[in-house]
Write an enzyme that holds these catalytic residues in place. Structure first.
Site, short mmCIF file in Angstrom:
data_model
loop_
_atom_site.label_atom_id
_atom_site.label_comp_id
_atom_site.label_asym_id
_atom_site.label_seq_id
_atom_site.Cartn_x
_atom_site.Cartn_y
_atom_site.Cartn_z
N CYS A 94 0.91 -1.08 -0.03
CA CYS A 94 0.00 0.04 0.07
C CYS A 94 0.82 1.24 -0.07
O CYS A 94 1.50 1.58 -0.97
CB CYS A 94 -0.98 -0.07 1.13
SG CYS A 94 -2.34 1.16 1.04
N HIS A 120 -3.39 -5.05 0.37
CA HIS A 120 -2.96 -5.51 1.70
C HIS A 120 -2.81 -6.96 1.72
O HIS A 120 -3.90 -7.66 2.21
CB HIS A 120 -3.76 -4.97 2.89
CG HIS A 120 -3.50 -3.55 3.02
ND1 HIS A 120 -2.30 -3.20 3.89
CD2 HIS A 120 -4.02 -2.59 2.65
CE1 HIS A 120 -2.46 -1.85 4.04
NE2 HIS A 120 -3.24 -1.40 3.38
N GLU A 144 -1.54 -9.20 3.64
CA GLU A 144 -1.55 -9.66 4.94
C GLU A 144 -3.03 -10.03 5.42
O GLU A 144 -3.25 -10.94 6.24
CB GLU A 144 -0.99 -8.87 5.91
CG GLU A 144 -1.80 -7.30 6.34
CD GLU A 144 -1.31 -6.25 5.51
OE1 GLU A 144 -1.86 -5.04 5.75
OE2 GLU A 144 -0.96 -6.67 3.93
#
Length: 237
Positions: free
Chosen positions: A113, A216, A218
């Protein structure tokens, strides 16, 4: 047992107030959990630009995280900051120093990001300061639904590192940004775009592993997200 590569994660910083009466560092737990699940040993890196070289000598790779702030447009010739721009100079100074050190050493770098935007600026790119003003779109790049859900799809450019890692031509991504990469330098290749043409991913082919994604991974919204993190950690071995 294989030794886990040590992955340095850049921390976010907040001023005094709120959680602490003194300035404090913070980072979402899922950044650490995702790196651990990918086989890495994550450690947080405080914001000390003068120690960037020593930090990078102590880790095997660098993950530049995102956050609710922006890269100073003065660093890429963008003129005065847009009213919607939020700056964290201490954090940006450290992240630039750390990223440049990692690139100079050809250590793996993953930018997520805002970390992608930082990596882009380190390699000569320019940014869109505020998407609604410069790139109006029907796609809400600051999605209204939770970040644990997809906001839109991206198209992955064939023949790129990202395409090889994901084994996909499209993937679903979450979206939480009001800035984006505007134009890339000769050092960078665009590896993913949104349906509205906005740049969603970049990479630097001259480096062993220098990859940026605007979403993102994650959060693990798409199966390919885990592949991105695993490929990064493997490159750090």
């Amino acid at each position: 047992m294989k030794k886990r590569p040590v992955i340095g994660l850049t921390l976010d910083a907040e001023p005094a107030g709120g959680w602490s009466k003194l300035p404090w560092y913070a980072l979402r737990q899922n950044y650490f959990a995702a790196v651990t699940a990918a086989g890495g040993l994550p450690v947080g890196l405080p914001h000390a630009p003068e120690l960037a070289a020593e930090y990078l000598d102590a880790v095997d790779g660098l993950l530049v995280t995102g956050g609710a702030f922006d890269v100073d447009p003065a660093l890429w010739g963008g003129g005065a900051p847009h009213p919607k721009v939020t700056l964290k100079p201490g954090r940006t100074d450290f992240e630039l120093a750390a990223t440049r050190r990692a690139l100079a050493k050809d250590q793996p770098v993953l930018g997520i990001c805002g970390g992608q935007q930082l990596l882009a600026v380190a390699l000569g790119a320019t940014l869109i300061q505020h998407i609604p003003d410069e790139h109006p779109s029907d796609i809400p790049h600051e999605q209204p639904n939770p970040r644990t859900e997809p906001g839109h799809e991206v198209v992955i450019s064939p023949g790129t590192l990202l395409a090889r890692i994901t084994g996909a031509t499209r993937m679903a991504v979450n979206s939480a940004h009001h800035q984006a990469v505007k134009s890339v330098s000769g050092a960078l290749v665009v590896n993913a775009t949104a349906p509205d043409g906005l740049i969603e991913g970049i990479e630097a082919p001259a480096h062993r592993f220098a990859l940026g994604v605007q979403w993102h991974p994650e959060y693990g919204v798409d199966l390919a997200d885990a592949r991105i993190l695993r490929a990064f950690v493997e490159a750090c071995r």
